[in-house]
Design a protein around this motif. Structure first.
Motif, short mmCIF file in Angstrom:
data_model
loop_
_atom_site.label_atom_id
_atom_site.label_comp_id
_atom_site.label_asym_id
_atom_site.label_seq_id
_atom_site.Cartn_x
_atom_site.Cartn_y
_atom_site.Cartn_z
N THR A 89 1.71 3.70 -5.00
CA THR A 89 2.01 5.01 -5.57
C THR A 89 0.95 6.04 -5.15
OG1 THR A 89 2.31 6.23 -7.64
CG2 THR A 89 0.73 4.42 -7.67
N SER A 90 1.37 7.29 -5.12
CA SER A 90 0.45 8.40 -4.84
C SER A 90 0.04 9.11 -6.14
CB SER A 90 1.10 9.41 -3.89
OG SER A 90 2.31 9.93 -4.45
N HIS A 91 0.50 8.57 -7.27
CA HIS A 91 0.15 9.15 -8.58
C HIS A 91 -1.36 9.18 -8.76
CE1 HIS A 91 0.72 10.15 -12.82
NE2 HIS A 91 -0.18 9.23 -13.10
N ARG A 92 -1.87 10.26 -9.32
CA ARG A 92 -3.31 10.41 -9.49
C ARG A 92 -3.75 9.92 -10.87
NH1 ARG A 92 -6.84 15.87 -8.22
NH2 ARG A 92 -8.90 14.99 -8.73
N PHE A 93 -4.72 9.00 -10.88
CA PHE A 93 -5.26 8.46 -12.13
C PHE A 93 -6.65 9.04 -12.37
CE2 PHE A 93 -2.34 5.29 -10.41
CZ PHE A 93 -1.51 5.07 -11.50
N GLU A 94 -6.91 9.42 -13.61
CA GLU A 94 -8.20 10.00 -13.96
C GLU A 94 -9.19 8.94 -14.45
OE1 GLU A 94 -7.53 13.14 -16.72
OE2 GLU A 94 -6.26 14.30 -15.34
N PHE A 95 -8.68 7.81 -14.89
CA PHE A 95 -9.57 6.72 -15.32
C PHE A 95 -8.92 5.37 -15.03
CE2 PHE A 95 -6.91 7.61 -19.01
CZ PHE A 95 -6.51 6.34 -19.41
N VAL A 96 -9.77 4.36 -14.86
CA VAL A 96 -9.32 2.99 -14.60
C VAL A 96 -10.11 2.06 -15.51
CG1 VAL A 96 -9.20 1.12 -12.93
CG2 VAL A 96 -8.67 3.45 -12.21
N ILE A 97 -9.42 1.19 -16.23
CA ILE A 97 -10.07 0.19 -17.08
C ILE A 97 -9.99 -1.15 -16.33
CG2 ILE A 97 -10.12 -0.96 -19.32
CD1 ILE A 97 -10.66 2.07 -19.39
N PRO A 98 -11.14 -1.66 -15.85
CA PRO A 98 -11.12 -2.89 -15.04
C PRO A 98 -11.20 -4.16 -15.89
CG PRO A 98 -13.33 -2.02 -15.09
CD PRO A 98 -12.49 -1.07 -15.93
N THR A 140 6.77 -2.04 -8.31
CA THR A 140 7.01 -3.25 -7.53
C THR A 140 8.48 -3.41 -7.20
OG1 THR A 140 5.13 -4.31 -8.63
CG2 THR A 140 6.65 -5.74 -7.45
N ALA A 141 9.34 -3.07 -8.18
CA ALA A 141 10.79 -3.19 -7.95
C ALA A 141 11.24 -2.25 -6.84
CB ALA A 141 11.55 -2.89 -9.24
N LEU A 142 10.71 -1.01 -6.85
CA LEU A 142 11.07 -0.05 -5.80
C LEU A 142 10.64 -0.55 -4.43
CD1 LEU A 142 10.14 3.35 -7.53
CD2 LEU A 142 12.44 2.52 -6.96
N LYS A 143 9.42 -1.09 -4.36
CA LYS A 143 8.91 -1.58 -3.09
C LYS A 143 9.73 -2.78 -2.62
CE LYS A 143 4.82 -3.40 -0.77
NZ LYS A 143 3.39 -3.80 -0.91
N GLN A 144 10.07 -3.65 -3.58
CA GLN A 144 10.82 -4.85 -3.21
C GLN A 144 12.23 -4.51 -2.72
OE1 GLN A 144 10.72 -7.65 -6.44
NE2 GLN A 144 8.56 -8.14 -6.14
N ASN A 145 12.83 -3.47 -3.32
CA ASN A 145 14.15 -3.06 -2.84
C ASN A 145 14.10 -2.61 -1.39
OD1 ASN A 145 15.43 -3.62 -5.25
ND2 ASN A 145 15.18 -1.54 -6.06
N ARG A 146 13.01 -1.90 -1.03
CA ARG A 146 12.86 -1.45 0.35
C ARG A 146 12.63 -2.62 1.29
NH1 ARG A 146 9.53 2.51 -2.19
NH2 ARG A 146 7.67 1.41 -1.47
N THR A 147 11.71 -3.51 0.91
CA THR A 147 11.39 -4.62 1.80
C THR A 147 12.52 -5.64 1.86
OG1 THR A 147 10.24 -5.81 0.02
CG2 THR A 147 8.91 -4.37 1.41
#
Length: 423
Positions: free
Chosen positions: A10-19, A65-72
């Motif tokens: 995705t190109s969505h922009r995230f402002e924070f990430v919880i690892p 993941t579903a979108l990507k899998q449909n393409r592949t």
């Protein structure tokens, strides 16, 4: 899932990430409105709020993941990959090949674990197996058999049976008439025939819940590479003599990231399928195939398709093997009488269970038997189609103990249910 893997989805922009502790992403934000609406403030999360964020993140990632899998998947189909996984396992039932996908020492065909030293020095090329530079047929491979009980217990036979089912269907679709089956069985180059599989569908069949295609590739390759320490052993006849032949069980060919597919080959399964299909052709007194009006041969039943492929997900592998043994017994008996088998006979046909009992203290033997048999009896109605095919079939509930191995299990039924005629 890592940040790099997320950015590829995705190109969505995230402002924070919880690892997580291992550096992967537990969740990130803000999420798109359809997933992140009404989520609690990230600065004051309690346990309930944490679960809400994790659930929203899981739904969001699943959608990507579903979108990507449909393409592949579309790309994989265009490249000839198999995308339809079998819903039922194919279990060999044609005598004498019923043990071909087990480690039961049946001379006709069986699986044989080998030492790592042998596995590291084997090479399969143009239909020939080489060991340390010379044809393996001239080497005494028996010296390198791994006869440790651990070698048998480490085998994931349910997964291998699932892969066998995929390869069998592909080969059956490609070879229909007896002449073609015979030619393929004789062609050494066909032993290297590979199949291309769409990776997410394989993972789904095996019950693996992946978070990324990278995870799936790692899992699939690891599964396939575990089988490099097994050879398929077959008895073959030529020029009036009987030979013992060895074939690799599974070879990893490669992974195509563009369409998310993996390619694998099984010289042993290729040879076995062609041999079984050829042996199942009904013949007349002149040894010529009996043909139907459409020119296709009459075939003897060679496989059972009554075990759900989802059984490969079960952790109790000994119970799964018992199910395979019982289904084979019932299918071979057909409508003739009541199928029955001794507990000891089942144990003898399940080497991992037999090894465990041989190594266990007397006080533990009955517990080992209970775990294997009680689970098997649960799986028979849940993971097989026996009740759909055999009218009023009954399943046992009794569990043998170390002192009652002469116990006989019966599977009475009122014959096969005839399919309704259409129209």
């Amino acid at each position: 899932m890592t940040i790099d893997e997320l950015q590829k989805l995705t190109s969505h922009r995230f402002e924070f990430v919880i690892p997580t502790a291992d550096g992967h992403i537990l969740f990130a934000g803000p999420l798109p409105d359809e997933y992140g609406k009404n989520l609690p403030n990230i600065e004051n999360l309690d346990e309930t709020g944490l679960y809400a964020w994790e659930d929203a993140w899981e739904r969001y990632i699943s959608s990507l993941t579903a979108l990507k899998q449909n393409r592949t998947k579309k790309q994989a189909i265009e490249q000839g990959a198999i995308t339809e996984m079998p819903k039922q396992l194919a279990i060999p039932t044609l005598i004498p090949y019923q043990d071909a996908m087990s480690t039961v020492n049946n001379p006709a065909a069986h699986l044989q674990p080998i030492t790592q030293a042998l596995a590291d020095n084997l090479r399969f090329e143009d239909g020939t197996l080489y060991f340390q530079g010379m044809e393996a047929s001239y080497a005494n491979l028996i010296e390198y058999y791994d006869k440790r009980p651990q070698a048998v217990s480490e085998l994931d036979l349910p997964t291998l049976r699932a892969l066998y089912s995929v390869i069998l269907q592909e080969l059956k679709d490609a070879a229909e008439d007896p002449d073609e089956i015979m030619e393929r069985a004789k062609d050494p180059k066909y032993l290297s025939h590979s199949v291309k599989l769409y990776l997410p569908d394989v993972m789904k069949m095996l019950g693996y819940k992946q978070n990324s295609s990278k995870d799936g590739v790692t899992y699939a390759v690891a599964k396939i590479m575990r089988y490099n320490r097994i050879l398929g052993v077959m008895e073959e006849k030529a020029n009036g003599r009987v030979y013992r032949s060895h074939y690799p069980v599974m070879l990893f060919v490669g992974h195509d990231g563009k369409d998310n597919s993996i390619e694998l080959a099984s010289p042993y399964i290729n040879k076995l399928v062609m041999t079984v299909l050829h042996a199942s052709i009904q013949r007349d007194k002149n040894d010529k195939p009996k043909l139907k009006r459409n020119g296709k041969p009459f075939m003897l039943p060679s496989h059972s398709y009554l075990i759900n492929a989802s059984i490969a997900k079960e952790r109790n592998k000994r119970a799964v093997e018992i199910v395979c043994i019982v289904v084979t017994l019932i299918e071979q008996a057909g409508d003739s009488g009541t199928p029955h088998i001794r507990a000891q006979t089942i144990i003898d046909r399940c080497p991992d269970l037999k090894n465990a009992l041989d190594a266990a203290a007397s006080s533990n033997k009955s517990l080992i038997l209970k775990r294997a048999f009680s689970k098997a009896w649960q799986l028979l109605p849940k993971q097989t189609r026996l009740a759909e095919v055999y009218r009023n079939i009954k399943f046992p509930t009794a569990v043998p103990t170390a002192s009652t191995l002469d116990m006989v299990f019966e599977f009475p039924h009122d014959g096969k249910i005839k399919p309704e005629k259409k129209g």
